[in-house]
Design a protein around this motif. Structure first.
Motif, PDB file in Angstrom:
ATOM      1  N   THR A  24      44.047  22.906 -41.101  1.00 35.00           N
ATOM      2  CA  THR A  24      43.930  23.014 -39.640  1.00 35.00           C
ATOM      3  C   THR A  24      43.040  21.924 -39.052  1.00 35.00           C
ATOM      4  O   THR A  24      42.764  21.945 -37.863  1.00 35.00           O
ATOM      5  N   THR A  25      42.617  20.978 -39.885  1.00 36.40           N
ATOM      6  CA  THR A  25      41.746  19.905 -39.400  1.00 36.40           C
ATOM      7  C   THR A  25      42.574  18.689 -38.986  1.00 36.40           C
ATOM      8  O   THR A  25      43.805  18.685 -39.119  1.00 36.40           O
ATOM      9  N   ASP A  26      41.879  17.653 -38.514  1.00 34.29           N
ATOM     10  CA  ASP A  26      42.562  16.408 -38.145  1.00 34.29           C
ATOM     11  C   ASP A  26      42.421  15.349 -39.245  1.00 34.29           C
ATOM     12  O   ASP A  26      42.703  14.189 -39.028  1.00 34.29           O
ATOM     13  N   LYS A  27      41.988  15.780 -40.437  1.00 32.52           N
ATOM     14  CA  LYS A  27      41.825  14.870 -41.575  1.00 32.52           C
ATOM     15  C   LYS A  27      42.620  15.395 -42.771  1.00 32.52           C
ATOM     16  O   LYS A  27      42.791  16.600 -42.929  1.00 32.52           O
ATOM     17  N   ASP A  28      43.103  14.481 -43.608  1.00 31.16           N
ATOM     18  CA  ASP A  28      43.795  14.869 -44.830  1.00 31.16           C
ATOM     19  C   ASP A  28      42.799  15.504 -45.795  1.00 31.16           C
ATOM     20  O   ASP A  28      41.634  15.111 -45.844  1.00 31.16           O
ATOM     21  N   ILE A  29      43.283  16.491 -46.559  1.00 37.74           N
ATOM     22  CA  ILE A  29      42.435  17.199 -47.515  1.00 37.74           C
ATOM     23  C   ILE A  29      43.128  17.182 -48.874  1.00 37.74           C
ATOM     24  O   ILE A  29      44.334  17.415 -48.970  1.00 37.74           O
ATOM     25  N   MET A  30      42.346  16.928 -49.923  1.00 37.79           N
ATOM     26  CA  MET A  30      42.864  16.950 -51.279  1.00 37.79           C
ATOM     27  C   MET A  30      42.565  18.316 -51.893  1.00 37.79           C
ATOM     28  O   MET A  30      41.402  18.713 -52.007  1.00 37.79           O
ATOM     29  N   LEU A  31      43.625  19.048 -52.260  1.00 40.02           N
ATOM     30  CA  LEU A  31      43.475  20.291 -53.010  1.00 40.02           C
ATOM     31  C   LEU A  31      43.245  19.875 -54.457  1.00 40.02           C
ATOM     32  O   LEU A  31      44.151  19.376 -55.118  1.00 40.02           O
ATOM     33  N   LYS A  32      42.012  20.027 -54.910  1.00 43.93           N
ATOM     34  CA  LYS A  32      41.582  19.472 -56.193  1.00 43.93           C
ATOM     35  C   LYS A  32      41.959  20.372 -57.379  1.00 43.93           C
ATOM     36  O   LYS A  32      42.521  19.908 -58.361  1.00 43.93           O
ATOM     37  N   THR A  33      41.612  21.653 -57.292  1.00 43.15           N
ATOM     38  CA  THR A  33      41.891  22.556 -58.406  1.00 43.15           C
ATOM     39  C   THR A  33      42.550  23.839 -57.916  1.00 43.15           C
ATOM     40  O   THR A  33      42.342  24.286 -56.796  1.00 43.15           O
ATOM     41  N   LEU A  34      43.331  24.426 -58.819  1.00 46.36           N
ATOM     42  CA  LEU A  34      44.014  25.689 -58.585  1.00 46.36           C
ATOM     43  C   LEU A  34      44.034  26.398 -59.928  1.00 46.36           C
ATOM     44  O   LEU A  34      44.672  25.913 -60.874  1.00 46.36           O
ATOM     45  N   VAL A  35      43.295  27.511 -60.044  1.00 49.60           N
ATOM     46  CA  VAL A  35      43.214  28.257 -61.301  1.00 49.60           C
ATOM     47  C   VAL A  35      43.318  29.752 -61.023  1.00 49.60           C
ATOM     48  O   VAL A  35      43.096  30.212 -59.904  1.00 49.60           O
ATOM     49  N   THR A  36      43.660  30.509 -62.069  1.00 52.60           N
ATOM     50  CA  THR A  36      43.794  31.955 -61.952  1.00 52.60           C
ATOM     51  C   THR A  36      42.728  32.653 -62.800  1.00 52.60           C
ATOM     52  O   THR A  36      42.121  32.044 -63.675  1.00 52.60           O
ATOM     53  N   SER A  37      42.542  33.939 -62.543  1.00 56.14           N
ATOM     54  CA  SER A  37      41.504  34.707 -63.224  1.00 56.14           C
ATOM     55  C   SER A  37      41.973  35.326 -64.528  1.00 56.14           C
ATOM     56  O   SER A  37      41.165  35.873 -65.272  1.00 56.14           O
ATOM     57  N   CYS A  38      43.275  35.267 -64.820  1.00 60.64           N
ATOM     58  CA  CYS A  38      43.793  35.923 -66.020  1.00 60.64           C
ATOM     59  C   CYS A  38      45.035  35.191 -66.507  1.00 60.64           C
ATOM     60  O   CYS A  38      45.779  34.623 -65.702  1.00 60.64           O
ATOM     61  N   MET A  39      45.265  35.251 -67.805  1.00 59.59           N
ATOM     62  CA  MET A  39      46.419  34.558 -68.374  1.00 59.59           C
ATOM     63  C   MET A  39      47.752  35.197 -67.954  1.00 59.59           C
ATOM     64  O   MET A  39      48.795  34.578 -68.094  1.00 59.59           O
ATOM     65  N   CYS A  40      47.713  36.373 -67.400  1.00 59.59           N
ATOM     66  CA  CYS A  40      48.939  37.048 -66.958  1.00 59.59           C
ATOM     67  C   CYS A  40      49.405  36.552 -65.588  1.00 59.59           C
ATOM     68  O   CYS A  40      50.449  36.957 -65.101  1.00 59.59           O
ATOM     69  N   THR A  41      48.621  35.677 -64.977  1.00 59.56           N
ATOM     70  CA  THR A  41      48.903  35.212 -63.623  1.00 59.56           C
ATOM     71  C   THR A  41      48.985  33.692 -63.605  1.00 59.56           C
ATOM     72  O   THR A  41      48.137  33.019 -64.186  1.00 59.56           O
ATOM     73  N   GLN A  42      50.012  33.172 -62.946  1.00 61.99           N
ATOM     74  CA  GLN A  42      50.161  31.736 -62.766  1.00 61.99           C
ATOM     75  C   GLN A  42      50.327  31.443 -61.284  1.00 61.99           C
ATOM     76  O   GLN A  42      50.747  32.303 -60.517  1.00 61.99           O
ATOM     77  N   ALA A  43      49.995  30.211 -60.911  1.00 63.88           N
ATOM     78  CA  ALA A  43      50.153  29.783 -59.523  1.00 63.88           C
ATOM     79  C   ALA A  43      50.900  28.457 -59.502  1.00 63.88           C
ATOM     80  O   ALA A  43      50.760  27.639 -60.411  1.00 63.88           O
ATOM     81  N   LEU A  44      51.695  28.277 -58.467  1.00 64.81           N
ATOM     82  CA  LEU A  44      52.435  27.039 -58.244  1.00 64.81           C
ATOM     83  C   LEU A  44      52.178  26.576 -56.826  1.00 64.81           C
ATOM     84  O   LEU A  44      51.966  27.392 -55.926  1.00 64.81           O
ATOM     85  N   ILE A  45      52.225  25.260 -56.622  1.00 64.97           N
ATOM     86  CA  ILE A  45      52.169  24.701 -55.278  1.00 64.97           C
ATOM     87  C   ILE A  45      53.599  24.399 -54.876  1.00 64.97           C
ATOM     88  O   ILE A  45      54.324  23.708 -55.596  1.00 64.97           O
ATOM     89  N   VAL A  46      54.029  24.946 -53.733  1.00 66.56           N
ATOM     90  CA  VAL A  46      55.377  24.696 -53.218  1.00 66.56           C
ATOM     91  C   VAL A  46      55.244  23.818 -51.980  1.00 66.56           C
ATOM     92  O   VAL A  46      54.591  24.199 -51.006  1.00 66.56           O
ATOM     93  N   ARG A  47      55.868  22.659 -52.048  1.00 64.79           N
ATOM     94  CA  ARG A  47      55.803  21.705 -50.928  1.00 64.79           C
ATOM     95  C   ARG A  47      56.881  22.034 -49.906  1.00 64.79           C
ATOM     96  O   ARG A  47      57.805  22.802 -50.165  1.00 64.79           O
TER      97      ARG A  47
END
Length: 172
Positions: free
Chosen positions: A76-99
């Motif tokens: 929501t800002t006027d500057k580009d932001i780098m999403l540096k890390t994405l991790v989960t709390s358990c091996m039963c859960t995964q996350a994906l970035i969808v563009r």
């Protein structure tokens, strides 16, 4: 056994114990702050925002397979932001970035359960990304029934953090 042998064994066990503790130590435990009557890990606000941060699947059955929830994260800002890390709390859960074009990046999982690549996803001013959280109710086997609460942690290059959460009651 003589006293020297016993002493040597005690020393070996002490070093093995201390090594095991240092191996398991992943850093300081998160501090907590009280928010709306509850306790949540302290975090630095990110320039990225999520309109929804908690989702309860209700009751889900192991026989139906994976449960998926899409969270929208917006710059929501006027500057580009780098999403540096994405991790989960358990091996039963995964996350994906969808563009926006439908391509995905990931999966990202739990640190310590295999290699978790850096996200390094540039989110331009005004853009958003879907963070697709996939929970596998069968990952823990038959003992995995009951209430679950899993977290996904996002951190931007400025140290800002967002925490996403999924909940469910897992049945056989």
């Amino acid at each position: 056994m003589n006293q020297k042998t016993i002493l040597a064994l005690v020393i070996v066990f002490i070093f093995a114990f201390l090594y095991g503790i240092s191996y398991l130590d992943t850093g300081p435990a998160p501090t907590t702050v009280s928010e709306a009557g509850g306790s949540h890990p302290a975090r630095t606000e990110s320039a990225l925002t999520a309109s929804e941060t908690v989702y309860d699947f209700g009751s889900i059955s192991m026989k139906n397979g994976d449960a998926t929830k899409d969270f929208t994260v917006t710059n929501t800002t006027d500057k580009d932001i780098m999403l540096k890390t994405l991790v989960t709390s358990c091996m039963c859960t995964q996350a994906l970035i969808v563009r926006a074009d439908g391509t995905t990046k990931g999966p990202f999982g739990m640190p310590g359960m295999g290699y978790v690549p850096p996200a390094n996803e540039l989110v331009k001013a005004g853009e958003n990304r879907i963070i697709r959280v996939v929970y596998d109710p069968n990952a823990h086997g038959p003992a995995g029934v009951g209430q679950i609460d899993r977290l996904v942690f996002l951190e931007d290059s400025n140290g800002g953090k967002i925490q996403l959460e999924i909940k469910a009651l897992v049945t056989p």
